[in-house]
Design a protein around this motif. Structure first.
Motif, short mmCIF file in Angstrom:
data_model
loop_
_atom_site.label_atom_id
_atom_site.label_comp_id
_atom_site.label_asym_id
_atom_site.label_seq_id
_atom_site.Cartn_x
_atom_site.Cartn_y
_atom_site.Cartn_z
N THR A 224 45.85 -12.65 28.46
CA THR A 224 44.70 -13.52 28.23
C THR A 224 43.60 -13.10 29.21
O THR A 224 43.79 -12.17 30.01
N GLU A 226 39.92 -14.38 31.64
CA GLU A 226 39.11 -15.47 32.19
C GLU A 226 37.98 -14.89 33.03
O GLU A 226 38.06 -13.76 33.50
N ASP A 227 36.95 -15.69 33.20
CA ASP A 227 35.81 -15.31 34.04
C ASP A 227 35.16 -13.98 33.68
O ASP A 227 34.64 -13.27 34.53
N ASN A 233 33.13 -9.42 27.98
CA ASN A 233 34.12 -10.32 27.40
C ASN A 233 34.55 -9.81 26.02
O ASN A 233 35.74 -9.68 25.71
N LYS A 248 42.63 -18.85 25.22
CA LYS A 248 42.77 -20.08 25.99
C LYS A 248 42.75 -21.31 25.08
O LYS A 248 43.09 -22.42 25.50
N VAL A 260 46.93 -11.89 33.03
CA VAL A 260 45.55 -12.40 32.97
C VAL A 260 44.63 -11.27 33.43
O VAL A 260 44.90 -10.62 34.44
N THR A 262 40.91 -10.71 34.79
CA THR A 262 39.87 -11.56 35.37
C THR A 262 38.93 -10.76 36.28
O THR A 262 39.30 -9.70 36.78
#
Lengths: 286, 442
Positions: A224, A226-227, A233, A248, A260, A262
């Motif tokens: 996955t 994030e940020d 992205n 998410k 993850v 990130t």
């Protein structure tokens, strides 16, 4: 007092501005207490930095209002027409950018600057697909010059051949060719610039290097993210579409995602990192 | 390797379109016929493969079935239907210096885009998400599901589920047949631009009887500042632009079933196809029909033939959406009301941005001239209102619906205007050519 303002500038601008998923700080304050003038340009020389890296230019006016624009580094000296910028008027308390090792000069725009800023490459950005850059000549948009040429040709043909139809057609086509030549030059400049960089787009370079190694690390496991924001992205999901992705929005993502990706590892143990990107193995998922 | 697969894919689609057009009574073939065949083939290819994939047949097997269907259709028309004759009169005369000049200007865009497609990776957001991202999810069959309860329903993590699947299926097929990790997934845009150019060139040349104006028309459209980017960016706007043009072209030529197929292809390309462009094509058909001196019954049959064709072609997708509760448009702030400063922003987007440069200023000026002279020909009575309606529709959508946000931030307004630009170029060339004619030719 200056240090308070400086801190304020960093705090506020870094909290609202984000480029490629990264918080950006205006940490290089290079001018204080200057007066905004008409026809004023800021010439930035990036020395050895890679072209196409986004950065922030920010300033605080006499009323403590803060302004910032996102720009990109270039190989040539970057000329920024400051009197065209919102909030560039009166006393300017301080000016800074988010890059180090940059030399700068405020000056009145001269003829050479006009020619340089007209012919300089306008870089490809994620927005190139939505809108075009403005080409300015002597402080005016180049398209108005083209229109003026077109109207002039139309009137000449109307007077000489009494043919309005021919006048509109030829006038418009000449104006359109002139504008197209400038557009084409920019497209080829972008292409040539990318070819020199081996067709690697600067803001994707770290991501490409990271993705290559990450695929091996992750194997068949789920991931996955994030940020990450903006085009980065999207670039990660596109490039890693061959690996099971846990969005998410999946309520049970915590139980499913082994890894993850990130830009903000915080205090977590990083399995692998390349540039701004970090791969974190989630201990709770076996 | 991927390039050979791409060519083979186009060829299979062409054969299907070729066969279908001959079944629909075409007697002659020419450049526009080739362009239409590829467009039709691409549409049925992706629609059939999507249906087959939904019922559990892999894309590769689906493509094999479609290829056999194409070859079968081609074989049937080859042996059972009178062979069509080639009509190449548009290029019987050698090109003049002026025509060569415009060919070079157009060719520059072709070369730049080919080099761009070969070398530069997929970079722009919507291509990474909605079009190529979802295509990869479908191709790898990992992050994709047809089950509405799944988080992977229609590749949801990659893009809007509301968007139709034309580009996703076409690109996923290429990925599956070739190198799935290659970035040569945006080549469809180049083919689509060639189709647009051929139709625009043919239509303008036919209308004005001046081949050089055909070249000028293609150049004017291709030189729109963001048009060149859209040829190789991997977005769906150029698909809408193409199938909108093809729909109108088919109506102009009184081919209602083909127009219906192209309207379906437009709906299958992006949401605007149904919401904005289908009503526009219907308006064009209505304008054509009210000027014909045929009986009301005949007019009604023609009208319904078009409507039923697109509806039947799109029924699988629309029923699928209805059954699974997938909306027609992407979610957003609902409500139809005028947004403050909307008209001002729209005027600025049209007349005062570098994205269209002076294009809309000149087009609007000539459209006003065309409106003044509207009584002179039936074509003017069709094309002038359709230009005004399309502009009014765009203005309405961007000033009175949730799409206003995309006018404010300039995210999509210019590429939406790109979709209606070809009909303005046609109107421009026609009005200019027939400026002084008391009675225009068409």
């Amino acid at each position: 007092m200056n240090s308070i303002r400086f801190g304020l500038l960093i705090l506020l601008l870094s909290s609202v501005c984000s480029i490629s998923g990264q918080s950006v700080q205006i940490s290089n304050i290079f001018a204080r207490d200057i007066v905004a003038e008409d026809n004023q340009v800021l010439a930035l020389n990036f020395k050895d930095q890679i072209a196409g890296i986004p950065f922030l230019l920010g300033w605080i006016d006499g009323d403590n209002k803060q302004y910032a624009v996102t720009l990109e580094t270039s190989k040539e000296v970057l000329l920024i027409q400051m009197d065209h910028q919102t909030g560039w008027k009166g006393n300017i308390q301080m000016v800074g950018i988010s890059l180090q090792n940059v030399s700068f000069e405020f000056r009145k725009k001269n003829l050479s600057d006009h020619i340089t800023s007209f012919s300089n490459m306008k870089p490809m950005t994620p927005g190139s697909i939505n809108f075009s850059h403005e080409y300015s000549l002597a402080g005016h948009s180049f398209r108005w010059f083209c229109l003026a040429i077109g109207v002039l040709v139309m009137f000449v043909l109307l007077i000489t051949s009494k043919n309005l139809e021919k006048g509109i057609l030829i006038g418009f086509v000449i104006a359109w060719i002139a504008y197209d030549l400038r557009e084409s030059k920019n497209r080829w400049d972008i292409f040539s610039d990318l070819s020199k960089a081996n067709y690697e787009i600067a803001i994707l370079k770290d991501a490409d290097d990271f993705i290559g190694s990450t695929k091996e690390q992750m194997g068949d496991m789920k991931w996955t993210k994030e940020d990450l924001s903006g085009v980065i992205n999207s670039y990660f999901t596109y490039q890693l579409a061959d690996h099971a992705y846990v969005p998410k929005t999946d309520k049970s993502w915590q139980e499913k995602a082994h890894y993850v990706i990130t830009a903000q590892p915080k205090k977590r143990k990083v399995t692998f990192n390349q540039g701004r990107y970090h791969l974190i193995r989630r201990a709770r998922v076996k | 390797m991927i390039f050979i697969i791409f060519i083979a894919h186009i060829l299979i689609d062409f054969l299907f379109g070729y066969g279908l057009l001959l079944l629909l009574n075409r007697k002659t073939i020419n450049l526009s016929f080739v362009a239409e065949s590829i467009g039709i083939g691409m549409f049925f290819d992706t629609l059939i493969l999507a249906i087959l994939n939904y019922i559990g047949i892999s894309l590769n097997v689906g493509f094999l079935i479609f290829s056999l269907l194409s070859l079968g259709l081609m074989g049937y028309t080859w042996f059972r239907i009178e062979r069509p004759t080639w009509q190449g009169e548009l290029f019987k005369k050698r090109l003049s210096i002026l025509e060569w000049f415009f060919t070079i200007l157009i060719g520059e865009k072709l070369v730049w885009n080919i080099l761009n497609l070969i070398n530069i990776p997929t970079y722009f957001d919507d291509a990474l998400n909605h079009w190529s991202g979802k295509a990869r999810a479908l191709a790898f069959n990992i992050n994709w599901s047809w089950d509405p309860s799944s988080v992977y329903f229609l590749g949801k993590p990659f893009g809007h589920v509301e968007y139709p699947l034309f580009l996703n299926v076409w690109r996923a097929t290429n990925f599956n047949l070739g190198d799935p990790m290659s970035h040569t997934d945006r080549w469809d845009g180049l083919i689509i631009w060639l189709i647009i150019s051929i139709i625009l060139f043919t239509w303008i040349t036919q209308l004005t009887q001046k081949r050089v104006l055909g070249f000028v028309g293609v150049f004017i459209l291709s030189a729109l500042p963001i048009q060149s980017w859209h040829i190789s960016a991997g977005y769906a706007e150029i698909m809408i632009q193409c199938f909108f043009l093809l729909s109108l072209w088919s109506i102009y030529n009184q081919r209602m079933v083909v127009a219906g197929i192209f309207t379906a292809a437009m709906i299958w390309s992006k949401n605007e196809g149904l919401i904005i462009f289908m009503p526009l094509v219907t308006s064009m058909l209505f304008l054509v029909l009210i000027q014909q001196e045929t009986k009301l019954k005949q007019k009604a049959i023609t009208f319904f033939k078009y409507q039923i064709t697109w509806l039947l072609c799109m029924a699988p997708w629309l029923v699928f959406k209805l059954v699974h509760g997938v909306g027609l448009t992407i979610p957003g702030e609902r409500g139809i009301y005028y947004r403050e400063r909307g008209l001002f922003q729209m005027a600025k987007a049209l007349f005062d941005t570098p994205s269209s440069s002076i294009f809309w200023i000149v087009m609007l000026l000539v459209l006003i001239i065309g409106t003044i002279k509207i009584k002179r020909s039936s074509f003017l009575r069709t094309i002038v209102p359709i230009c005004w309606i399309s502009l009014a529709m765009m203005t309405f959508v961007f000033t009175c619906t949730n799409a206003h946000i995309f006018l404010s931030n300039q995210m999509t307004i210019h590429r939406s205007l790109l979709q209606i630009a070809p009909i303005f170029v046609i109107a421009f060339c026609y009005v200019i050519k027939n400026f002084d004619n008391k009675k225009a030719q068409v």
